[in-house]
Write a protein that holds these residues in place. Sequence first.
Motif, PDB file in Angstrom:
ATOM      1  N   UNK A  80       0.877  -1.167   0.000  1.00 28.77           N
ATOM      2  CA  UNK A  80       0.000   0.000   0.000  1.00 28.77           C
ATOM      3  C   UNK A  80       0.920   1.224   0.000  1.00 28.77           C
ATOM      4  N   UNK A  81       1.177   1.793  -1.156  1.00 28.27           N
ATOM      5  CA  UNK A  81       2.118   2.908  -1.246  1.00 28.27           C
ATOM      6  C   UNK A  81       1.364   4.173  -1.609  1.00 28.27           C
ATOM      7  N   UNK A  82       2.061   5.143  -2.144  1.00 27.41           N
ATOM      8  CA  UNK A  82       1.404   6.393  -2.481  1.00 27.41           C
ATOM      9  C   UNK A  82       0.719   6.330  -3.838  1.00 27.41           C
ATOM     10  N   UNK A 110      12.543  12.098   5.619  1.00 26.24           N
ATOM     11  CA  UNK A 110      12.588  10.778   4.994  1.00 26.24           C
ATOM     12  C   UNK A 110      12.194  10.943   3.523  1.00 26.24           C
ATOM     13  N   UNK A 121       9.639  13.370   9.147  1.00 29.07           N
ATOM     14  CA  UNK A 121       8.601  13.655   8.161  1.00 29.07           C
ATOM     15  C   UNK A 121       8.982  13.086   6.798  1.00 29.07           C
ATOM     16  N   UNK A 122       8.034  12.384   6.199  1.00 27.50           N
ATOM     17  CA  UNK A 122       8.249  11.853   4.861  1.00 27.50           C
ATOM     18  C   UNK A 122       7.508  12.687   3.840  1.00 27.50           C
ATOM     19  N   UNK A 123       7.926  12.558   2.579  1.00 22.23           N
ATOM     20  CA  UNK A 123       7.228  13.310   1.537  1.00 22.23           C
ATOM     21  C   UNK A 123       7.365  12.601   0.203  1.00 22.23           C
ATOM     22  N   UNK A 124       6.473  12.947  -0.704  1.00 19.82           N
ATOM     23  CA  UNK A 124       6.462  12.413  -2.061  1.00 19.82           C
ATOM     24  C   UNK A 124       6.449  13.636  -2.969  1.00 19.82           C
ATOM     25  N   UNK A 165       3.484  15.455  -4.823  1.00 19.33           N
ATOM     26  CA  UNK A 165       2.530  16.322  -4.126  1.00 19.33           C
ATOM     27  C   UNK A 165       2.831  17.803  -4.328  1.00 19.33           C
ATOM     28  N   UNK A 195       5.904   6.417   6.538  1.00 22.59           N
ATOM     29  CA  UNK A 195       6.231   7.830   6.724  1.00 22.59           C
ATOM     30  C   UNK A 195       6.388   8.505   5.359  1.00 22.59           C
ATOM     31  N   UNK A 196       6.867   7.742   4.378  1.00 26.71           N
ATOM     32  CA  UNK A 196       6.910   8.270   3.005  1.00 26.71           C
ATOM     33  C   UNK A 196       5.583   8.024   2.297  1.00 26.71           C
ATOM     34  N   UNK A 197       5.171   6.767   2.286  1.00 14.62           N
ATOM     35  CA  UNK A 197       4.034   6.386   1.442  1.00 14.62           C
ATOM     36  C   UNK A 197       2.788   7.204   1.783  1.00 14.62           C
ATOM     37  N   UNK A 198       2.632   7.530   3.079  1.00 10.30           N
ATOM     38  CA  UNK A 198       1.450   8.283   3.519  1.00 10.30           C
ATOM     39  C   UNK A 198       1.826   9.712   3.910  1.00 10.30           C
ATOM     40  N   UNK A 199       3.040  10.111   3.621  1.00 13.72           N
ATOM     41  CA  UNK A 199       3.509  11.487   3.924  1.00 13.72           C
ATOM     42  C   UNK A 199       3.192  11.869   5.362  1.00 13.72           C
TER      43      UNK A 199
END
Lengths: 364, 364
Positions: A84-86, A269, A299-302, A305, B291-295
């Motif tokens: 289950x990813x982005x 991240x 904090x993670x990010x893609x 976005x 943390x990445x996949x769901x930001x």
Amino acid sequence: MLKTISAWFRSENRAQPGQKRGEAQVSASAHHWYFNKRPKDVIEADTLVLREDPIPALKQGELLVRTLYMSLDATNRVWMSDWDTYMDPLPLGSRMLGFVLGEVAESRNPAFPQGSLVTGLGTWSDYFVTDGVGYVPFPKPEGVPLADAFGILSVAGPTAYVGLLEIGKPKPGDTVVVTAAAGAVGALVGQIAKLHGCRVVGVAGSEDKCRWLTDELGFDAAIDYRKENVLDALKREAPNGIDVHFENVGGEQLDAGLTLMNDGGRVVICGLISTYNSSEPVPGPYMFRNVIMKRLTIQGFVILDYAEHFAEYNAKLVEWMRTGKLKYRLHIVDGLKNARDALGLLYTGGNNGKLMVRIGKESA
Amino acid sequence: MLKTISAWFRSENRAQPGQKRGEAQVSASAHHWYFNKRPKDVIEADTLVLREDPIPALKQGELLVRTLYMSLDATNRVWMSDWDTYMDPLPLGSRMLGFVLGEVAESRNPAFPQGSLVTGLGTWSDYFVTDGVGYVPFPKPEGVPLADAFGILSVAGPTAYVGLLEIGKPKPGDTVVVTAAAGAVGALVGQIAKLHGCRVVGVAGSEDKCRWLTDELGFDAAIDYRKENVLDALKREAPNGIDVHFENVGGEQLDAGLTLMNDGGRVVICGLISTYNSSEPVPGPYMFRNVIMKRLTIQGFVILDYAEHFAEYNAKLVEWMRTGKLKYRLHIVDGLKNARDALGLLYTGGNNGKLMVRIGKESA
């Protein structure tokens, strides 16, 4: 954004009727990499297969793109997993996705005139037909070669910019640590941190890469994780602790950083490439408790976005590129047929700079 | 704050000369728990030992405090470890620390007149002498019993308030999940989230506790982690995903939450009590990749950092307590001699409400 991409993706991968193409066709058929088998860990020969399909005639609103360059990015592997990813997992049998730069070879869409440059999340193809949804014109900046502009500005540059400045929020005098520091994103992160007055320590996977970071890019220190223990080396090179840790790798390197974070530090991240080739659950960082003990923000990010802000980030990045403040290396692999093997380089550290595939020649 | 506490702590634990006390003495000797042996995992009989010491005569600026109540908090165990935490490790042979409420029995410090109430990070003692550094007067609010005011307002209340509202930042309609939901902090977090229009799901360790959460405190749902798989249960009780996850426990419960986070969710790390009794490295959450996949933003905090804002938070909390909007249970153990065994209850889930020790009787 997830939904936008997924909707676009579904339309892109819809069944293509076997229509004959019109007279203006530039090529009768196109080559595409298809996603053939979900990898258990590393990408193998039968994970992706190259096939030739006829190019359908354009319908109203469509355009035919001739691909010039494709960007290979660590996140490509994420799209192949059924986690289950982005994004929705890439369905088996569909065309492999990647960020591409192409030239409009034919157009029945006034937003994309023939001969113009177009970019977006496309497929691993030498030619492809699209209705333009999810694509934007590519504004080639003056004074920067096309390959450089695409290689740096399409993904790596905005990723470094957002991750470091908007999430990591470094202050002058802060110590910034970046892993995969000789990678496309890492090298930019370190240089942007230097431009903001930080002490910068990079972690990379060879003596050559480390030398490049310190001697050419101006990093204050570089650590070869194949040669020494990263935690020990970070204690030496970050004697005042770490304020911003920019993570591209995960695993032991992330743990080493977490161990030495200062109170109130930011852990960005960006990637966890060391874990992407695993189908088993991977333990999180053993020093996770430091999120409390050191009052950290992780904090993670893609980067997808942030697409609507790319023009703003890229204006800054282009200025730094033109004035020599941002240095980089491109690792260009020639030929669509070599794309699958090239992607593997990202997971072994075999690439030397921003990894791209040159698929078509630029028009003169 | 770290330095303030540590400096205070060092002065508090300085060698006490064997001076005789003056005529106004209320007791010739005091009882203190001493930190005797660093625990490997659980707290054992010889981890802390109770000893009697003469009470020294007060010097100018000092006060003698008669302890009324002591708060037992999960973080007490953290202070006993030699990990690199938010405080220097408690040295062996020093008096055990805890948040206390006391009455000034004698004073040579005008800021703390005899008979007034005082609170701060003190020692596990029935009487103790301090120069007042690190202590503040305790403003007993009207209409709230003293035990309730100390139990809720000294640590648990501000922790719930800061963690949920300032770090978790819930919006009306958000789904908030809280673990150790029947604990002192968790029960308040859930109720404050309800006051802010959220759907609240609590995870707790018995049917009784779960019933209390839903029937008395107004939680929308409660999950008994001893009876069912938390991930499966959360899928059912948080059908729209989780926006704010408030973690007190760590381990599988944190992983279950991470699995179901919505894009852009906030994960508040208030405690990781499931890991405190371990001397071996504990793996971080297996779903860390989210943390990445769901930001996600994962943020930890230590309530001591917010001490200067307690008056502001507590004004709100008292208002909710007085008007019956915040309900709570106190679990009061009688007698200083029972403090060590009482602390163990926190790690087995044996307490039923905010855990405190009653050490001295309030003056009429």
